[in-house]
Design an enzyme around this catalytic site. Structure first.
Site, PDB file in Angstrom:
ATOM      1  N   ASP A  17       0.910  -1.289   0.077  1.00 61.68           N
ATOM      2  CA  ASP A  17      -0.106   0.110  -0.023  1.00 61.68           C
ATOM      3  C   ASP A  17       0.787   1.319   0.003  1.00 61.68           C
ATOM      4  O   ASP A  17       1.832   1.194  -0.634  1.00 61.68           O
ATOM      5  CB  ASP A  17      -0.923  -0.021   1.284  1.00 61.68           C
ATOM      6  CG  ASP A  17      -2.424   0.451   1.068  1.00 61.68           C
ATOM      7  OD1 ASP A  17      -2.298   1.727   0.919  1.00 61.68           O
ATOM      8  OD2 ASP A  17      -3.314  -0.035   1.030  1.00 61.68           O
TER       9      ASP A  17
ATOM     10  N   SER B  25     -11.087  -0.418  -1.528  1.00 60.81           N
ATOM     11  CA  SER B  25     -10.002  -0.820  -0.639  1.00 60.81           C
ATOM     12  C   SER B  25     -10.273  -0.755   0.886  1.00 60.81           C
ATOM     13  O   SER B  25      -9.491  -1.549   1.536  1.00 60.81           O
ATOM     14  CB  SER B  25      -9.286   0.628  -0.375  1.00 60.81           C
ATOM     15  OG  SER B  25      -8.224   1.075  -1.688  1.00 60.81           O
TER      16      SER B  25
ATOM     17  N   HIS C  20      -3.722   5.811   3.503  1.00 63.27           N
ATOM     18  CA  HIS C  20      -4.495   4.813   3.212  1.00 63.27           C
ATOM     19  C   HIS C  20      -4.083   3.390   3.682  1.00 63.27           C
ATOM     20  O   HIS C  20      -4.680   2.792   4.165  1.00 63.27           O
ATOM     21  CB  HIS C  20      -4.395   4.880   1.506  1.00 63.27           C
ATOM     22  CG  HIS C  20      -5.215   3.982   0.894  1.00 63.27           C
ATOM     23  ND1 HIS C  20      -4.892   2.564   0.566  1.00 63.27           N
ATOM     24  CD2 HIS C  20      -6.448   3.971   0.470  1.00 63.27           C
ATOM     25  CE1 HIS C  20      -5.753   1.941  -0.076  1.00 63.27           C
ATOM     26  NE2 HIS C  20      -6.647   2.716  -0.201  1.00 63.27           N
TER      27      HIS C  20
END
EC number: 3.4.21.-
Length: 397
Positions: free
Chosen positions: A158, A344, A189
């Protein structure tokens, strides 16, 4: 005799044509100029691979001198469970030479890869954990097996992870960085997805170990080659720790279709690592995106608190399971929290439940099928040819 010679020449010509590699999926707005991924045929030895790289380097240097090209040539080599490939910056003449090498399977453009998250919604409720541990909606209690992923390592591929966040205390380490020299999560994120798959408060597999693998920048983008390099590192690390069968990868990212990206995650799965990926957020068929379209991995679409398909979620026959993805509260860099929506957010729910199953003795090869078997058939309007199964951890509730 003349006829035999003609046939021999004809067969030789066919062999020459067959020997040429193909260029997969040319063009597109997400192409990184002059950057390519070269995938070798199965069975190519280390010696043959090294010889090929040397030949390519010589050809590249010759063409660079002739044309004044600024292409840098070969960059990184990959070996993921026997799948050999490399990436680099080459001019067209060098690519033509590479395509004519009978050891090469295919070549494709390197492409931009981005996050699969959408929007921030402050102060949204935490509902995903309760939903994946109950057959009926509306229950906020998270019921789970006490093993909680203990003994399993999850690699978050990520934007990096804030390894100092209290959600991960004592269970996290930094792995590698294939995108820049900043070993932090400047985007948030990666910290959020890690909080979902293994955070102490917001996570599914609360006792799993975590490894931060940074392949996307603070701006949320990277390259296919950078993602593959990260996956290659993960497989090597798992092997070195004798942890095959006890590891999982979460990839809450994606881009347009890439055979190389799909091959890389497939080889990781086949090596003995459970791989969960995001379906994508374009409300389109996920088979046109990678790594979502790799059949061997577990592809997660996103659902809402009302068991609807999230409006943004990709769909299609390649989707394996729906999981909570709208308005998910999880960890944020600096010790805080934030709420995000996207496939996600669905993928780490799947990864966390998968890790918990691994801790209970379910094999890597069986995990995704098991999730599909016990999933709740409750998703309304899931999309054309798409499963209506919602992730469930088998708690009995």
């Amino acid at each position: 005799m003349g006829c035999i010679k003609v046939i021999s020449v004809f067969l030789a010509a066919i062999a020459a044509v067959d020997a040429r590699a193909f260029f997969h999926n040319r063009g597109g707005s997400d192409v990184i100029p002059n950057s390519y991924i070269v995938v070798m045929k199965d069975g190519v030895t280390t010696e043959d691979f090294d010889s090929h790289i040397s030949t390519v380097a010589a050809t590249h240097n010759l063409n660079k001198a002739k044309r004044g090209s600024e292409a840098v040539g070969h960059k990184d080599s990959f070996n993921i469970n026997g799948w050999r490939a490399y990436n680099g910056h080459f001019d067209e003449a060098t690519i033509e030479s590479i395509l004519n090498d009978d050891k090469v399977n295919y070549v494709e453009h390197d492409r931009v890869v981005k996050l699969a998250a959408l929007v921030t919604q402050p102060n949204a409720p935490t509902w995903g954990l309760g939903r994946v541990s109950h057959r009926a909606p509306g229950n906020r209690d998270f019921v789970y097996d006490s093993s909680a992923g203990q003994g399993i390592t999850i690699y978050g591929v990520d934007t990096g992870i804030d390894i100092r966040h209290p959600e991960f205390a004592g269970r996290i380490r930094w792995g590698t960085n294939t995108v820049d020299n900043d070993n932090t999560d400047g985007n948030g994120h990666g910290t959020h997805t890690a909080g979902t798959f293994a955070g102490t408060t917001y996570g599914v597999a609360k006792k799993a170990n975590i490894v931060a693998v940074k392949v996307l920048s603070a701006g949320g983008s990277g390259s296919t080659a950078g993602v593959i390099k990260g996956i290659d590192w993960c497989v090597t690390d798992v092997r070195s720790r004798n942890a095959l069968g006890k590891a999982a990868l979460n990839l809450s990212l994606g881009g347009s279709f890439s055979q190389a990206n799909n091959d890389a995650v497939t080889r990781a799965q086949e090596a003995g690592i459970f791989v969960a990926v995001a379906a994508g957020n374009d409300n389109r068929d996920a088979r046109n995106y990678s790594p979502a379209s790799a059949p061997a991995v577990c592809t997660a679409a996103s659902s809402t608190i009302d068991d609807q398909k999230s409006s943004f979620s990709n769909w299609g026959s390649i989707v394996d399971i729906y999981a909570p993805g709208s308005s998910i509260l999880s960890a944020a860099p600096g010790g805080g929290t934030r709420t995000l929506s996207g496939t996600s957010m669905a993928s780490p729910h799947v990864c966390g439940v998968g890790a918990a199953m691994l801790a209970q003795g379910v094999s890597v090869a069986q995990v995704c099928n098991r999730l599909k078997q016990i999933g709740n058939a409750v998703i309304r309007n899931p999309g054309t040819s798409t499963t209506n199964r919602l992730l469930y951890n088998g708690s009995g509730q």
